[in-house]
Design a protein around this motif. Structure first.
Motif, PDB file in Angstrom:
ATOM      1  N   LYS A  28       0.956   9.141   3.346  1.00  0.00           N
ATOM      2  CA  LYS A  28       1.033   8.132   4.395  1.00  0.00           C
ATOM      3  C   LYS A  28       0.946   6.735   3.781  1.00  0.00           C
ATOM      4  O   LYS A  28       0.227   6.513   2.806  1.00  0.00           O
ATOM      5  N   THR A  29       1.660   5.799   4.371  1.00  0.00           N
ATOM      6  CA  THR A  29       1.714   4.444   3.832  1.00  0.00           C
ATOM      7  C   THR A  29       0.441   3.662   4.167  1.00  0.00           C
ATOM      8  O   THR A  29      -0.367   4.071   4.998  1.00  0.00           O
ATOM      9  N   GLY A  30       0.289   2.513   3.524  1.00  0.00           N
ATOM     10  CA  GLY A  30      -0.906   1.694   3.707  1.00  0.00           C
ATOM     11  C   GLY A  30      -0.994   1.011   5.051  1.00  0.00           C
ATOM     12  O   GLY A  30      -2.053   0.463   5.395  1.00  0.00           O
ATOM     13  N   ASP A  31       0.094   1.026   5.833  1.00  0.00           N
ATOM     14  CA  ASP A  31       0.049   0.420   7.168  1.00  0.00           C
ATOM     15  C   ASP A  31       0.088   1.476   8.274  1.00  0.00           C
ATOM     16  O   ASP A  31       0.341   1.155   9.434  1.00  0.00           O
TER      17      ASP A  31
ATOM     18  N   GLN B 107      -3.240   9.043   2.464  1.00  0.00           N
ATOM     19  CA  GLN B 107      -3.587  10.456   2.353  1.00  0.00           C
ATOM     20  C   GLN B 107      -2.329  11.320   2.366  1.00  0.00           C
ATOM     21  O   GLN B 107      -1.275  10.911   2.839  1.00  0.00           O
ATOM     22  N   LEU B 108      -2.472  12.539   1.831  1.00  0.00           N
ATOM     23  CA  LEU B 108      -1.340  13.451   1.730  1.00  0.00           C
ATOM     24  C   LEU B 108      -1.167  14.260   3.008  1.00  0.00           C
ATOM     25  O   LEU B 108      -2.123  14.523   3.730  1.00  0.00           O
TER      26      LEU B 108
ATOM     27  N   THR C 256      10.232   1.786   5.436  1.00  0.00           N
ATOM     28  CA  THR C 256       9.655   2.353   4.232  1.00  0.00           C
ATOM     29  C   THR C 256      10.223   1.589   3.039  1.00  0.00           C
ATOM     30  O   THR C 256      11.284   0.966   3.135  1.00  0.00           O
ATOM     31  N   PRO C 257       9.524   1.595   1.894  1.00  0.00           N
ATOM     32  CA  PRO C 257      10.019   0.844   0.735  1.00  0.00           C
ATOM     33  C   PRO C 257      11.441   1.239   0.354  1.00  0.00           C
ATOM     34  O   PRO C 257      11.826   2.407   0.432  1.00  0.00           O
TER      35      PRO C 257
END
Length: 219
Positions: free
Chosen positions: A30-33, A42-43, A99-100
């Motif tokens: 999961k992303t930081g936002d 977390q996975l 997403t990046p």
């Protein structure tokens, strides 16, 4: 009479790993936002929830997983919506984010390869089990002092997707080339040893399931 637990989420996820020597596993981070602060970085297993307009045609948990897999795994980075989380009460409103970006241009050949991997996964799902996973309000509060959510209980179906040597090599090659195959999170290939060494936790109560997953698959 004992009060029955109230299930707040119904989901379906996949355990994707190589059939021969299954010491690796394909997951997402999961992303930081991510709206639920407890689960940031977390996975989680690939998959999602049975909710929203797109889920209306799901005939069961397997169809939910197949739909979520097709939506999530993509080399085209489109805007990500929190509509599903908002419907579940985990986001105040629908928000769009990206997403990046991928670290290199995407070739047509690789798009075809990923499409074929998704087809194989969807066609070869094997039931692993169904679990009630609990996340307490205390855990949510500890990660977010402003948390307003109560704890929740997930009813989650888990499916095994063992890939043969060549198809796992293809998935590994795509992951290595692009660094992320997800529209919603960040995919990665890892192992139990790496998870223990890094201290990485899993989201949505999957910590309860992993002790059964790894011995069963000999990961």
């Amino acid at each position: 009479m004992e009060k029955r637990p109230r299930i707040s989420h119904i989901g379906s996820v996949g355990i994707i790993y190589p059939r021969i020597n299954p010491n690796r596993i394909f997951l997402e981070r999961k992303t930081g936002d991510f709206p639920i602060k407890l689960f940031r970085h977390q996975l989680n297993f690939i998959g999602g929830n049975w909710i929203g307009e797109s889920a209306r045609t799901d005939s069961g948990p397997l169809n939910t997983f197949r739909r979520e897999l097709q939506e999530e795994l993509s080399l085209e980075k489109t805007a990500v919506s929190t509509a599903e989380l908002a419907a579940l009460g985990h986001a105040p409103q629908e928000i769009f984010s990206m997403t990046p970006a991928l670290n290199r241009p995407v070739s047509h050949r690789h798009r075809v390869m990923l499409k074929e991997i998704k087809r194989i996964i969807c066609a070869n799902c094997v039931p692993f089990g169904t679990f009630l996973n609990t996340v307490s309000k205390a855990a949510l509060d500890a990660a977010d002092p402003d948390n307003k959510r109560e704890g929740f209980i997930f009813l989650s179906a888990y499916w095994c997707m063992p890939l043969d040597k060549n198809r796992w090599a293809t998935l590994h090659r795509l992951q290595t080339n692009y660094g992320n195959l997800s529209n919603e999170s960040i995919t990665l290939i890892t192992s139990l040893d790496e998870m223990i060494e890094s201290g990485t936790k899993t989201a949505f109560g999957n910590d309860r399931v992993l002790p059964e997953v790894f011995p069963s698959l000999r990961l």
